[in-house]
Scaffold this active site. Sequence first.
Site, PDB file in Angstrom:
ATOM      1  N   LYS A   4       0.858  -1.186   0.000  1.00 20.52           N
ATOM      2  CA  LYS A   4       0.000   0.000   0.000  1.00 20.52           C
ATOM      3  C   LYS A   4       0.897   1.239   0.000  1.00 20.52           C
ATOM      4  CE  LYS A   4      -2.648   3.425   1.615  1.00 20.52           C
ATOM      5  NZ  LYS A   4      -2.109   4.808   1.598  1.00 20.52           N
ATOM      6  N   GLY A  26       6.870   6.310   7.476  1.00 16.60           N
ATOM      7  CA  GLY A  26       5.918   7.406   7.405  1.00 16.60           C
ATOM      8  C   GLY A  26       5.882   8.205   8.685  1.00 16.60           C
ATOM      9  N   SER A  27       4.707   8.744   9.007  1.00 18.19           N
ATOM     10  CA  SER A  27       4.565   9.675  10.124  1.00 18.19           C
ATOM     11  C   SER A  27       4.579   8.965  11.477  1.00 18.19           C
ATOM     12  CB  SER A  27       3.259  10.454   9.988  1.00 18.19           C
ATOM     13  OG  SER A  27       2.141   9.607  10.238  1.00 18.19           O
ATOM     14  N   VAL A  80       0.934   7.555  12.523  1.00 15.63           N
ATOM     15  CA  VAL A  80       0.580   6.257  11.948  1.00 15.63           C
ATOM     16  C   VAL A  80       1.499   5.169  12.488  1.00 15.63           C
ATOM     17  CG1 VAL A  80       0.276   4.939   9.820  1.00 15.63           C
ATOM     18  CG2 VAL A  80      -0.339   7.364   9.874  1.00 15.63           C
ATOM     19  N   GLY A  81       2.776   5.487  12.611  1.00 12.29           N
ATOM     20  CA  GLY A  81       3.728   4.516  13.122  1.00 12.29           C
ATOM     21  C   GLY A  81       3.379   4.037  14.512  1.00 12.29           C
ATOM     22  N   GLU A 103       9.951   3.232  10.519  1.00 14.82           N
ATOM     23  CA  GLU A 103      10.900   4.335  10.307  1.00 14.82           C
ATOM     24  C   GLU A 103      10.051   5.588  10.229  1.00 14.82           C
ATOM     25  OE1 GLU A 103      12.644   7.290   9.413  1.00 14.82           O
ATOM     26  OE2 GLU A 103      12.411   6.619   7.349  1.00 14.82           O
ATOM     27  N   CYS A 117      13.767  11.877   5.090  1.00 18.40           N
ATOM     28  CA  CYS A 117      13.781  11.621   6.530  1.00 18.40           C
ATOM     29  C   CYS A 117      15.162  11.852   7.120  1.00 18.40           C
ATOM     30  CB  CYS A 117      13.290  10.212   6.834  1.00 18.40           C
ATOM     31  SG  CYS A 117      14.175   8.913   5.968  1.00 18.40           S
ATOM     32  N   GLN A 140       1.898  19.588   1.806  1.00 13.95           N
ATOM     33  CA  GLN A 140       3.271  19.776   2.253  1.00 13.95           C
ATOM     34  C   GLN A 140       3.724  21.222   2.080  1.00 13.95           C
ATOM     35  OE1 GLN A 140       4.502  17.206   3.822  1.00 13.95           O
ATOM     36  NE2 GLN A 140       6.239  18.447   4.455  1.00 13.95           N
ATOM     37  N   GLU A 142       9.650  17.729  12.961  1.00 11.01           N
ATOM     38  CA  GLU A 142      10.073  17.437  11.599  1.00 11.01           C
ATOM     39  C   GLU A 142       9.198  18.222  10.624  1.00 11.01           C
ATOM     40  OE1 GLU A 142      11.417  13.599   9.012  1.00 11.01           O
ATOM     41  OE2 GLU A 142       9.481  13.462  10.014  1.00 11.01           O
TER      42      GLU A 142
END
Length: 489
Positions: free
Chosen positions: A180, A233-234, A237-238, A255, A289, A336, A390
């Site tokens: 995905k 990702g963020s 969500v992580g 990550e 990142c 963004q 970030e």
Amino acid sequence: METTLTGQTFKNYINNEWVNSNSEKTIKSINPANTEEVVGYVQSSTNEDLNKAVEAAHNAKKSWRKAGQAARGQYLYKAANILEENLDEVAETMTREMGKTLPEAKGETARGVAILRYYAAEGMRKEGDVIPSTDKDALMFTKKTPLGVVGVITPWNFPVAIPIWKMAPALVYGNTIVFKPATEGAVTAAKVVECFTKAGLPEGVLNFVTGSGSIVGQSLIDHEKVNAITFTGSETVGSNVAKSSAARGIKFQLEMGGKNPVIVAADADIDKAVEAVISGGLRSTGQKCTASSRVIVEEEIYEEFKEKLIDAVQKITIGDGLQEGVWMGPCASESQFNTVKEYVEKGRAEGASLLYGGEELTDEARAKGFYITPAIFEEVTNDMAIAREEIFGPVIALFKAESLEQAIEAANDTKYGLSASIFTSNITSLLEFVDEIEAGLVRVNAESAGVELQAPFGGMKGSSSGSREQGEAAKEFFTETKTVFVKGV
């Protein structure tokens, strides 16, 4: 492969068939350099679509495991050759879809080819060890076994390299996949999947489903037949991936970004440090990142470094990444773009001094894109948002340090720990930095961004779940170790 991108609709790939979503809806992907151009459409998938993909992967996992590591490696060699043959097309798609300059996109795609070949070669490498037994008449050895169905969730900023460095080891070590991608990079991801499909993978081994994270991503994370999740990702969500995976007792790999420091010591080569800060902080419009976002300079060279940095940043050419001579492209999306502008305003509001940039570009050539000039701040304190959060954009915060010890302390004052670098000609300083810095990727006299594909990659603290990607380290995540004891009758 199709050569016309504008308006093309890309389907899901489930059980070796390209299929429309049950929703009969699509998501539009636009060019951030020119928002009037539609790069393509991807499926707005449902839970039912995701369930079909997981079921296909589940049904295929036994036969794929039994195919053997050597045979699985051959499929990756084929995929590498196909990707290499289509490198220019895939790279151009990437530039049109997320704004990265064409040279960078070509470099990333070439890296994808190299990653595939690296893991293809794993097909002929060992998958266990013989261990001495206390019983002289017995044989004891370890054997690596696949996890089963792996959910692969990837971001938009590296739409070729990140999916490949997850999928290639997962496949060669015997797992099946449900992939995905982020919707902002899903057209490029579809082009990558096409390369795998043309390599002839058996039914159900690789499945591709696009759609929103809240529907498709969450369903993948929670699905009872998914045996592991690898996610980039963020943080938000992580964290959810970690909670859901831990609750089900499955492996997860995260990550989640960084706030990466560069220390410039008083004995550094200033010109090389400036060049590296610009490359590490502003290439890909700062959307890495591992991008350099905090630059900590010893005070005796601070003014000279600052002047040279601003002079160099002023020379950066900004525009459509397909145009020759453009060094920095647009932000990848309107979201963004707005985030970067908001952080520039936060920096000002919190008392930082904006030395240069942070301006939206609205001239005729760039009025239809998400363009902004790189922002350089000074007089930044560690409690400011631009120092702690970030941004994922072309924003650099400068700090002044009285000593190397103070610089390292400031560098470590963050919840993140992905990458860090130092510029120094003193071996004692570099060794102290290597020992004391809290980061998974440590670079000396080199930019903070970037890692070689054969080396482990991952962060410390809030940047990672602790496991490592790429290189031989990938085997530890994508397999389980089985210890075997054999004794004659």
